[in-house]
Design a protein around this motif. Structure first.
Motif, short mmCIF file in Angstrom:
data_model
loop_
_atom_site.label_atom_id
_atom_site.label_comp_id
_atom_site.label_asym_id
_atom_site.label_seq_id
_atom_site.Cartn_x
_atom_site.Cartn_y
_atom_site.Cartn_z
N THR A 61 -8.80 -11.00 -9.87
CA THR A 61 -9.47 -11.60 -8.70
C THR A 61 -8.66 -12.83 -8.32
OG1 THR A 61 -10.94 -12.92 -10.11
CG2 THR A 61 -11.73 -10.75 -9.44
N TRP A 62 -7.79 -12.69 -7.37
CA TRP A 62 -6.71 -13.65 -7.11
C TRP A 62 -6.77 -14.11 -5.66
CZ3 TRP A 62 -2.60 -13.29 -11.07
CH2 TRP A 62 -1.52 -14.15 -10.87
N GLY A 63 -6.59 -15.38 -5.43
CA GLY A 63 -6.51 -15.88 -4.06
C GLY A 63 -5.23 -15.42 -3.39
N GLU A 64 -5.36 -14.63 -2.33
CA GLU A 64 -4.18 -14.06 -1.67
C GLU A 64 -3.28 -15.15 -1.09
OE1 GLU A 64 -3.05 -10.33 1.25
OE2 GLU A 64 -5.10 -11.13 1.29
N HIS A 65 -3.86 -16.31 -0.77
CA HIS A 65 -3.08 -17.38 -0.14
C HIS A 65 -2.73 -18.49 -1.12
CE1 HIS A 65 -4.55 -15.16 3.25
NE2 HIS A 65 -5.80 -15.56 3.05
N ASP A 66 -2.79 -18.20 -2.40
CA ASP A 66 -2.43 -19.17 -3.42
C ASP A 66 -0.95 -19.52 -3.31
OD1 ASP A 66 -2.03 -20.71 -5.69
OD2 ASP A 66 -3.06 -19.32 -7.05
N GLU A 67 -0.63 -20.79 -3.09
CA GLU A 67 0.76 -21.22 -2.96
C GLU A 67 1.33 -21.75 -4.27
OE1 GLU A 67 1.47 -23.77 0.43
OE2 GLU A 67 -0.11 -22.80 1.59
N ILE A 68 0.55 -21.65 -5.34
CA ILE A 68 1.04 -22.06 -6.66
C ILE A 68 1.47 -20.81 -7.44
CG2 ILE A 68 0.43 -23.18 -8.84
CD1 ILE A 68 -1.51 -24.93 -7.17
N PHE A 69 0.56 -19.88 -7.59
CA PHE A 69 0.89 -18.57 -8.14
C PHE A 69 0.60 -17.54 -7.06
CE2 PHE A 69 0.02 -20.71 -12.32
CZ PHE A 69 1.31 -20.60 -12.81
N GLY A 70 1.65 -17.02 -6.48
CA GLY A 70 1.52 -16.15 -5.32
C GLY A 70 0.94 -14.79 -5.64
N ALA A 71 0.50 -14.11 -4.59
CA ALA A 71 -0.14 -12.81 -4.74
C ALA A 71 0.78 -11.76 -5.35
CB ALA A 71 -0.67 -12.32 -3.39
N ASP A 72 2.10 -11.96 -5.24
CA ASP A 72 3.01 -11.00 -5.88
C ASP A 72 2.82 -11.02 -7.40
OD1 ASP A 72 4.08 -10.10 -3.54
OD2 ASP A 72 5.87 -11.38 -3.62
N GLY A 73 2.39 -12.14 -7.94
CA GLY A 73 2.10 -12.20 -9.36
C GLY A 73 0.91 -11.37 -9.75
N ALA A 74 -0.04 -11.25 -8.83
CA ALA A 74 -1.20 -10.39 -9.08
C ALA A 74 -0.79 -8.92 -9.02
CB ALA A 74 -2.29 -10.68 -8.04
N ARG A 75 -0.02 -8.57 -8.01
CA ARG A 75 0.41 -7.18 -7.85
C ARG A 75 1.28 -6.72 -9.03
NH1 ARG A 75 1.50 -9.47 -2.65
NH2 ARG A 75 -0.10 -8.91 -1.13
N ALA A 76 2.03 -7.65 -9.61
CA ALA A 76 2.94 -7.29 -10.69
C ALA A 76 2.22 -6.75 -11.91
CB ALA A 76 3.80 -8.50 -11.08
N TYR A 77 0.97 -7.16 -12.11
CA TYR A 77 0.20 -6.63 -13.24
C TYR A 77 0.14 -5.11 -13.22
CZ TYR A 77 -2.08 -10.90 -15.13
OH TYR A 77 -2.36 -12.09 -15.75
N LEU A 78 0.13 -4.53 -12.03
CA LEU A 78 -0.03 -3.09 -11.91
C LEU A 78 1.16 -2.32 -12.46
CD1 LEU A 78 -1.63 -2.91 -8.34
CD2 LEU A 78 -2.77 -3.00 -10.57
N ARG A 79 2.27 -3.00 -12.65
CA ARG A 79 3.44 -2.34 -13.22
C ARG A 79 3.18 -1.89 -14.66
NH1 ARG A 79 7.07 -5.90 -11.60
NH2 ARG A 79 7.30 -7.08 -13.52
N ASP A 80 2.51 -2.73 -15.42
CA ASP A 80 2.20 -2.42 -16.81
C ASP A 80 0.76 -1.98 -17.01
OD1 ASP A 80 4.79 -3.12 -17.98
OD2 ASP A 80 4.28 -5.17 -17.39
#
Length: 288
Positions: A233-252
């Protein structure tokens, strides 16, 4: 009526403050906060979920109401904060638990999970970064500081001032939700940051953060091999940890449940009800 208890425990030679709610007979959810806040960030979530879950939210050493030994009297590292958190859970007799990780809570919680996968029932990540893709330009000055502390300390210290603390809460928040963010949040956080000696503690943890990246392969291996049920559950507009960091979880974790919210870094402040609902549904299917 939900009761939230405010308690302390002696771990090694420091005092750990923690909030606790719910029946210990129910599944446990451990809530790990980030910078620059404390367990106060979970004040509403504790009440929202305590009817069905046992919740524990500690303050890391140097934060909130926990001990704040001087920087030359304590090993302010993420390895040490992990050690204290793990010993707290042992002292409280919490053997199995789900983890809610946010910001600094991620490298602490994921160290515990990757070392003791049999104890972790599920993971909930809210801007809890575990992939290089999550780093944004915000981190450039921090990584420069890690390489040369003296040359970059003046710029990094700006992150410890009120303007930066308020920005952490308000950036990325849609205009129609800004009035949901209480000014008490950044005012409380800043009051803790302004205690004598605390900024030196934060500078040490800023420097130590670089070593969390060395642990990322172990975290990712844990995800891939153990496949813990995971809710993001990630803020899409987070400028500290960007949403690409959330999407990356799906790799593993291809079965992870990803929800990018119309929010910034502290999504609980603006989307607390939605996040509580997502957690209730997720944990109800995975750990109950």
């Amino acid at each position: 009526m939900t009761v939230v208890h405010h308690r302390t425990a002696q771990i090694q030679d420091v005092t750990v403050f923690y909030r606790e709610a719910g029946d210990p007979a129910n599944p446990t959810l451990v809530l790990l906060h980030g910078f620059p806040t404390s367990s106060a960030m979970f004040r509403n979530l504790l009440r929202d979920l305590a009817d069905a879950y046992h919740l524990i939210a500690p303050d890391h050493i140097g934060f909130g109401r926990s001990s704040m030994p001087r920087v030359d009297e304590f090993d302010y590292s993420f390895d040490k904060l992990t050690e204290i958190t793990a010993e707290l859970l042992d002292a409280l007799g919490v053997d199995r638990f789900a983890l809610y990780i946010q910001d600094y809570g991620a490298p602490i919680g994921l160290r515990i999970a990757s070392r003791h996968p049999e104890r972790v029932t599920a993971i909930i990540s809210q801007s809890g970064n575990a992939y290089l893709e999550g780093f944004t330009p915000f981190w450039e000055v921090l990584f420069a500081h890690a390489k040369d502390r003296a040359a970059n300390e003046t710029e990094v210290r700006k992150l410890l001032e009120l303007e930066a603390t308020e920005w952490q809460y308000l950036h990325g928040v849609p205009e129609d939700r800004r009035d949901r963010v209480s000014p008490d949040t950044w005012t409380l956080d800043q009051s803790y940051l302004d205690r004598p000696g605390n900024k030196e503690i934060q500078l040490q943890l800023f420097w130590d953060y670089q070593f969390n990246l060395d642990a990322y392969p172990a975290f990712q291996k844990y995800f891939a091999e153990h496949r813990p049920p995971t809710l993001i559950t990630w803020g899409e507009h987070d400028e500290i940890f960007g949403a690409d960091g959330a999407r990356a979880y799906l790799r593993d974790l291809p079965d992870a449940e990803l929800h990018l919210l119309d929010a910034g870094h502290f999504a609980l402040e603006t989307h607390g009800d939605e996040i509580a609902g997502l957690i209730r549904d997720f944990l109800g299917r995975t750990v109950r």
